[in-house]
Motif scaffolding. Structure first.
Motif, mmCIF file in Angstrom:
data_model
loop_
_atom_site.group_PDB
_atom_site.id
_atom_site.type_symbol
_atom_site.label_atom_id
_atom_site.label_comp_id
_atom_site.label_asym_id
_atom_site.label_seq_id
_atom_site.Cartn_x
_atom_site.Cartn_y
_atom_site.Cartn_z
ATOM 1 N N ILE A 552 0.822 -1.206 0.000
ATOM 2 C CA ILE A 552 0.000 0.000 0.000
ATOM 3 C C ILE A 552 0.858 1.258 0.000
ATOM 4 C CG2 ILE A 552 -1.821 1.262 1.200
ATOM 5 C CD1 ILE A 552 -2.697 -1.367 -0.058
ATOM 6 N N SER A 553 1.972 1.235 0.710
ATOM 7 C CA SER A 553 2.838 2.425 0.741
ATOM 8 C C SER A 553 3.384 2.729 -0.646
ATOM 9 C CB SER A 553 3.986 2.220 1.737
ATOM 10 O OG SER A 553 4.803 1.110 1.352
ATOM 11 N N ALA A 554 3.709 1.677 -1.406
ATOM 12 C CA ALA A 554 4.194 1.891 -2.771
ATOM 13 C C ALA A 554 3.073 2.425 -3.656
ATOM 14 C CB ALA A 554 4.744 0.590 -3.350
ATOM 15 N N MET A 555 1.855 1.894 -3.494
ATOM 16 C CA MET A 555 0.721 2.384 -4.277
ATOM 17 C C MET A 555 0.498 3.876 -4.021
ATOM 18 S SD MET A 555 -0.523 -0.242 -6.038
ATOM 19 C CE MET A 555 1.198 -0.713 -6.228
ATOM 20 N N ARG A 556 0.610 4.287 -2.762
ATOM 21 C CA ARG A 556 0.401 5.700 -2.446
ATOM 22 C C ARG A 556 1.552 6.568 -2.932
ATOM 23 N NH1 ARG A 556 -1.895 4.131 3.536
ATOM 24 N NH2 ARG A 556 -4.069 3.771 2.886
ATOM 25 N N LEU A 557 2.760 6.046 -2.860
ATOM 26 C CA LEU A 557 3.906 6.796 -3.382
ATOM 27 C C LEU A 557 3.739 7.055 -4.873
ATOM 28 C CD1 LEU A 557 6.830 7.928 -3.185
ATOM 29 C CD2 LEU A 557 7.624 5.593 -3.662
ATOM 30 N N LEU A 558 3.237 6.071 -5.607
ATOM 31 C CA LEU A 558 3.078 6.182 -7.055
ATOM 32 C C LEU A 558 1.790 6.888 -7.459
ATOM 33 C CD1 LEU A 558 4.277 2.591 -8.027
ATOM 34 C CD2 LEU A 558 5.545 4.716 -8.346
ATOM 35 N N GLY A 559 0.964 7.241 -6.493
ATOM 36 C CA GLY A 559 -0.281 7.935 -6.813
ATOM 37 C C GLY A 559 -1.341 7.037 -7.393
ATOM 38 N N VAL A 560 -1.298 5.729 -7.071
ATOM 39 C CA VAL A 560 -2.264 4.775 -7.606
ATOM 40 C C VAL A 560 -3.575 4.881 -6.836
ATOM 41 C CG1 VAL A 560 -2.797 2.321 -7.880
ATOM 42 C CG2 VAL A 560 -0.529 3.190 -8.470
ATOM 43 N N GLY A 561 -4.675 5.016 -7.565
ATOM 44 C CA GLY A 561 -5.991 5.022 -6.953
ATOM 45 C C GLY A 561 -6.823 3.825 -7.325
ATOM 46 N N TYR A 562 -6.414 3.153 -8.427
ATOM 47 C CA TYR A 562 -7.218 2.045 -8.935
ATOM 48 C C TYR A 562 -6.302 0.933 -9.448
ATOM 49 C CZ TYR A 562 -10.571 5.884 -8.982
ATOM 50 O OH TYR A 562 -11.336 6.954 -8.624
ATOM 51 N N TYR A 590 -15.854 -6.751 -18.801
ATOM 52 C CA TYR A 590 -14.630 -7.564 -18.822
ATOM 53 C C TYR A 590 -13.601 -7.019 -17.837
ATOM 54 C CZ TYR A 590 -10.248 -9.579 -20.480
ATOM 55 O OH TYR A 590 -9.029 -10.205 -20.547
ATOM 56 N N TYR A 591 -13.350 -5.697 -17.901
ATOM 57 C CA TYR A 591 -12.374 -5.113 -16.984
ATOM 58 C C TYR A 591 -13.015 -4.892 -15.624
ATOM 59 C CZ TYR A 591 -9.209 -4.255 -20.897
ATOM 60 O OH TYR A 591 -8.371 -4.411 -21.967
ATOM 61 N N LYS A 592 -12.324 -5.349 -14.588
ATOM 62 C CA LYS A 592 -12.749 -5.160 -13.205
ATOM 63 C C LYS A 592 -11.851 -4.097 -12.573
ATOM 64 C CE LYS A 592 -15.317 -8.777 -14.028
ATOM 65 N NZ LYS A 592 -16.753 -8.648 -14.343
ATOM 66 N N VAL A 593 -12.485 -3.135 -11.885
ATOM 67 C CA VAL A 593 -11.745 -2.018 -11.307
ATOM 68 C C VAL A 593 -11.853 -2.076 -9.788
ATOM 69 C CG1 VAL A 593 -11.475 0.481 -11.229
ATOM 70 C CG2 VAL A 593 -12.224 -0.622 -13.346
ATOM 71 N N PHE A 594 -10.700 -2.147 -9.129
ATOM 72 C CA PHE A 594 -10.639 -2.119 -7.673
ATOM 73 C C PHE A 594 -10.144 -0.744 -7.238
ATOM 74 C CE2 PHE A 594 -10.526 -6.590 -8.640
ATOM 75 C CZ PHE A 594 -11.248 -7.184 -7.613
ATOM 76 N N GLU A 595 -10.905 -0.115 -6.340
ATOM 77 C CA GLU A 595 -10.567 1.214 -5.847
ATOM 78 C C GLU A 595 -9.838 1.096 -4.514
ATOM 79 O OE1 GLU A 595 -12.826 5.443 -4.833
ATOM 80 O OE2 GLU A 595 -13.976 3.576 -4.991
ATOM 81 N N LEU A 596 -8.703 1.753 -4.414
ATOM 82 C CA LEU A 596 -7.978 1.798 -3.151
ATOM 83 C C LEU A 596 -8.781 2.649 -2.167
ATOM 84 C CD1 LEU A 596 -5.355 0.988 -1.668
ATOM 85 C CD2 LEU A 596 -4.330 3.094 -2.543
ATOM 86 N N ILE A 597 -9.033 2.124 -0.971
ATOM 87 C CA ILE A 597 -9.923 2.788 -0.016
ATOM 88 C C ILE A 597 -9.384 4.156 0.403
ATOM 89 C CG2 ILE A 597 -11.007 2.634 2.259
ATOM 90 C CD1 ILE A 597 -12.165 0.737 0.172
ATOM 91 N N ASP A 598 -8.101 4.231 0.675
ATOM 92 C CA ASP A 598 -7.515 5.494 1.142
ATOM 93 C C ASP A 598 -6.320 5.851 0.255
ATOM 94 O OD1 ASP A 598 -6.942 7.736 2.629
ATOM 95 O OD2 ASP A 598 -5.836 6.650 4.181
ATOM 96 N N PRO A 599 -6.575 6.293 -0.978
ATOM 97 C CA PRO A 599 -5.462 6.562 -1.899
ATOM 98 C C PRO A 599 -4.820 7.919 -1.614
ATOM 99 C CG PRO A 599 -7.512 7.116 -2.967
ATOM 100 C CD PRO A 599 -7.883 6.571 -1.609
ATOM 101 N N GLN A 600 -3.661 8.102 -2.203
ATOM 102 C CA GLN A 600 -2.982 9.399 -2.149
ATOM 103 C C GLN A 600 -2.648 9.798 -3.578
ATOM 104 O OE1 GLN A 600 0.174 10.000 0.763
ATOM 105 N NE2 GLN A 600 1.398 11.078 -0.768
ATOM 106 N N PRO A 601 -3.009 11.003 -4.011
ATOM 107 C CA PRO A 601 -2.692 11.417 -5.379
ATOM 108 C C PRO A 601 -1.183 11.550 -5.562
ATOM 109 C CG PRO A 601 -3.503 13.278 -4.114
ATOM 110 C CD PRO A 601 -3.685 12.071 -3.246
ATOM 111 N N PRO A 602 -0.711 11.678 -6.815
ATOM 112 C CA PRO A 602 0.744 11.752 -7.056
ATOM 113 C C PRO A 602 1.331 13.124 -6.718
ATOM 114 C CG PRO A 602 -0.442 11.883 -9.121
ATOM 115 C CD PRO A 602 -1.477 11.633 -8.070
#
Length: 709
Positions: A552-562, A590-602
């Motif tokens: 999760i820390s890497a996802m937030r560092l990269l600004g990943v929301g989905y 076909y495409y499934k989208v998972f939303e990060l509950i507490d994201p951080q923008p880039p």
């Protein structure tokens, strides 16, 4: 036959030759790199220009990458601009427009080759047409339709040969402006490694021509001048090459020393390139077919043995073979020392081999058509009519096989090649020995036979065609295979990036809709970004990598929301059980989208608190603006790649950008409320444009002065 007449009819012929790639008979599309790599780049450039800005920064992949420094965009190539102009009324660039640009270069290759062989080398018009047909519609070009830079460079090569011949005959070095133009067009086409092939072939032709060392030196000088004309692309590309991961791909491969590889020049479907065949069975194999006319021409050349007339072409052939075989790796090592050559492979020099063989075939046919003894012979009209009928029947047979059950494959296709070659040889023999009324019919039958031969084996095949029913259309308002309601939510939160799972969207295709991802696919992947991803991700190849959604820390560092994937994605079941993610509803696509509950923008404060705030004031690819506030100050991070050309201003005053987290940008900010702006301007774009313009104006002045004298 006048070149203007040939130009008009060959344009019509090109449209008919590729009819199944057009709306007239829409069955095929050009697949692979053109669709999955070049098209997203061209569409991003098109949409940026429509928004009123020249695209310098591409935020869509690798957490941002310089667009102006990426020569493969082709945005500096002049023929791209009319394509954009013709589609200006559309919101996005259609894939068909790019396909037509490729096919137009097939026509250009034919026309320039004909002009060189007929107008400059004075070959018989029929020999020039057959030689130009072998060059433009033969195996090499048909096998490279997916590679935009290859097609562009190959199309301009005949103009280089024409220019060198003109300089030799007229004794005026100013005629080499055509070589410089062709070379610049090749380079601006977007694939510098092919320019190396272009330069080697041009230099070999120059040194092999009658002018000897002096002409070779002038040829080399013209090639050097062309780099000045191309400075608008060259200088930014050199900067990108300096920062990217080294890719030393030039190597000796056993396929180019194995004689079986070259059978494709003479046996058209030896490696079975039919649609539906497992691509693994044709890996490291190419379609190179010379056609019945090309093989006949080479046979006639060796029969007549007039090699002095074709010495420059033999020089091109020899030079290309040396680089192709790359003895002891020496020539490959030499090329590795040149800038922008890291992605070149010995396979690229097949272009020089194919170009030389096509032209040599034209000379062989010309020797047969213009021989001194030809006019003294006579054959009966009945025998001519019978042979024409047989040739037409063979042509119809090939077209029926192409449109129906399919042509023969493997060694069996040698019989089709032998039949076409035999009939071509017979028609070439009869042409100068027939009466004037029948010559037109013989020539027409010969051209039709050659065209049917190239058509049957060279189109709608695995290497250049895929059925349109599999085409993914990005022109629509919703991302393909994604629920429209989900898509609407994602559009409202474009600041968040997508992490892409296996079976998810291709990273470069996000450009069509303006979405962004930390992942990507591009040879300009900077080394600094690879170091960052090596710590938090896993590379599949030298360009593609996976991210771990559990980090999760890497996802937030990269600004990943989905996180976007599909049910068959390896991580799908795990993501459904992960409490940090929510599967967006409805999930009926076909495409499934998972939303990060507490994201951080880039972007944001490194150590944020309730009293730290940030508001976006501007969000453009080349410019980011924020209103920031903090009672104690701190470090503000923009998770956009640290790249030469980025500058920052704090309350209008310049402020230093610090290199942080291996690849990103940070700025130290004091207490209080502030306006922070980041802006990107490619450092070498304007100097390169100025150098290109000034050098071209200077060259025009020299050439014009020489003409006036």
């Amino acid at each position: 036959m006048r070149t203007r007449f040939v130009a008009a009819w060959s344009l019509l012929f090109t449209a008919l030759f590729f009819i199944e790639y057009t709306p007239v008979l829409p069955r095929m599309q050009i697949p692979y790199d053109l669709q999955e790599f070049h098209y997203p780049l061209a569409d991003y450039a098109f949409q940026s220009l429509k928004q009123g800005r020249f695209p310098q920064w591409d935020p869509t992949i690798y957490s941002g990458l310089s667009f102006a420094d990426n020569i493969q965009t082709g945005i500096y190539y002049p023929p791209m601009w009319p394509m954009f102009a013709l589609k200006w009324g559309s919101a996005k660039l259609s894939y068909g427009a790019l396909e037509y640009l490729v096919l137009a270069h097939v026509w250009l290759a034919f026309l320039l080759s004909y002009a060189w062989l007929h107008d400059r080398r004075k070959l018989h018009w029929l020999a020039a047409i057959l030689g130009a047909g072998c060059y433009a519609f033969g195996g090499y070009m048909m096998g490279q339709l997916q590679h935009l830079g290859f097609v562009i460079g190959y199309a301009w090569l005949p103009l280089a040969f024409l220019s060198i011949d003109e300089t030799t005959e007229e004794g005026d070095w100013r005629s080499l402006w055509k070589l410089a133009l062709a070379s610049a067009m090749c380079f601006l086409g977007g694939y510098p490694p092919f320019w190396i092939v272009f330069a080697v072939c041009s230099a070999a032709y120059g040194f092999g021509r009658g002018g000897g060392l002096r002409l070779g030196a002038w040829t080399s000088a013209a090639l050097a001048c062309s780099l000045l004309f191309s400075a608008v692309a060259l200088l930014p590309a050199l900067e990108a090459a300096r920062l990217k991961i080294p890719e030393l791909k030039y190597s000796i491969t056993s396929g180019f020393k194995n004689p079986e590889y070259y059978l494709s020049y003479f046996i058209p479907n030896y490696f079975k390139f039919d649609l539906g065949v497992d691509p693994a069975t044709t890996a490291f194999r190419d379609y190179l077919y010379l056609g019945g006319a090309g093989m006949t021409g080479l046979g006639l050349l060796f029969w007549r043995r007039r090699f002095r007339d074709v010495a420059p072409l033999l020089s091109v052939l020899l030079a290309s073979l040396l680089f192709l075989i790359n003895p002891m790796g020496l020539l490959g090592w030499v090329i590795q020392q040149t800038p922008l050559s890291q992605t070149i492979v010995d396979w690229d020099f097949l272009a020089g081999v194919s170009a030389a063989l096509a032209a040599l075939a034209a000379f062989g046919i010309d020797f047969a058509l213009t021989g001194k003894k030809a006019s003294s012979w006579f054959v009966s009209s009945w025998s001519v009519a019978a042979l024409i009928t047989l040739a037409l029947a063979w042509s119809v047979r090939l077209l029926i096989l192409w449109n129906g059950p399919g042509v023969a494959s493997g060694a069996k296709s040698a019989w089709d090649a032998a039949g076409a070659a035999f009939l071509c040889a017979a028609l070439i023999y009869l042409y100068p020995r027939s009466g004037s009324p029948l010559r037109v019919a013989v020539a027409a039958a010969l051209i039709l036979l050659a065209a049917a031969d190239y058509k049957a084996f060279g189109t709608s095949k695995q290497f250049n065609g895929s059925p349109q029913k599999y085409f993914v259309n990005y022109i629509g308002k919703t991302y393909p295979a994604m629920n429209s309601a989900t898509f609407a939510v994602l559009k409202q939160h474009r600041e968040y990036r997508w992490a892409l799972e296996d079976f998810g969207p291709g990273p470069v295709n996000l450009r069509h809709f303006g979405f962004t991802t930390p992942q990507g696919f591009d040879p300009n992947l900077p080394a600094q970004y690879k170091r960052l991803i090596d710590k938090i991700g896993r590379f599949q190849t030298n360009r593609l990598f996976d991210l771990d959604p559990d980090n999760i820390s890497a996802m937030r560092l990269l600004g990943v929301g989905y996180v976007v994937g599909a049910e068959q994605s390896p991580g799908y079941a795990k993501l459904r059980e992960n409490p940090d993610y929510r599967l967006m509803q409805p999930d009926d696509s076909y495409y499934k989208v998972f939303e990060l509950i507490d994201p951080q923008p880039p972007f944001g404060w490194e150590l944020s608190g309730q009293d730290h705030s940030v508001t976006v004031t501007e969000w453009q690819p080349e410019k980011r603006g924020f209103r920031v506030a903090s009672p104690n100050g701190g470090i503000f991070r923009l998770a956009e790649q640290f790249y030469p050309g980025w500058t920052a201003r704090l309350d209008v005053a310049p402020v230093e950008i610090q290199h942080c987290h291996e690849a990103f940008q940070c700025v130290a900010i004091g207490p209080g409320d502030h306006l922070l702006e980041f802006q990107y301007r490619a450092r070498w774009f304007l100097p390169g444009a100025a150098l290109s313009l000034s050098s071209m104006l200077l060259a025009v002045a020299f050439v014009k002065r020489g003409i006036q004298k």
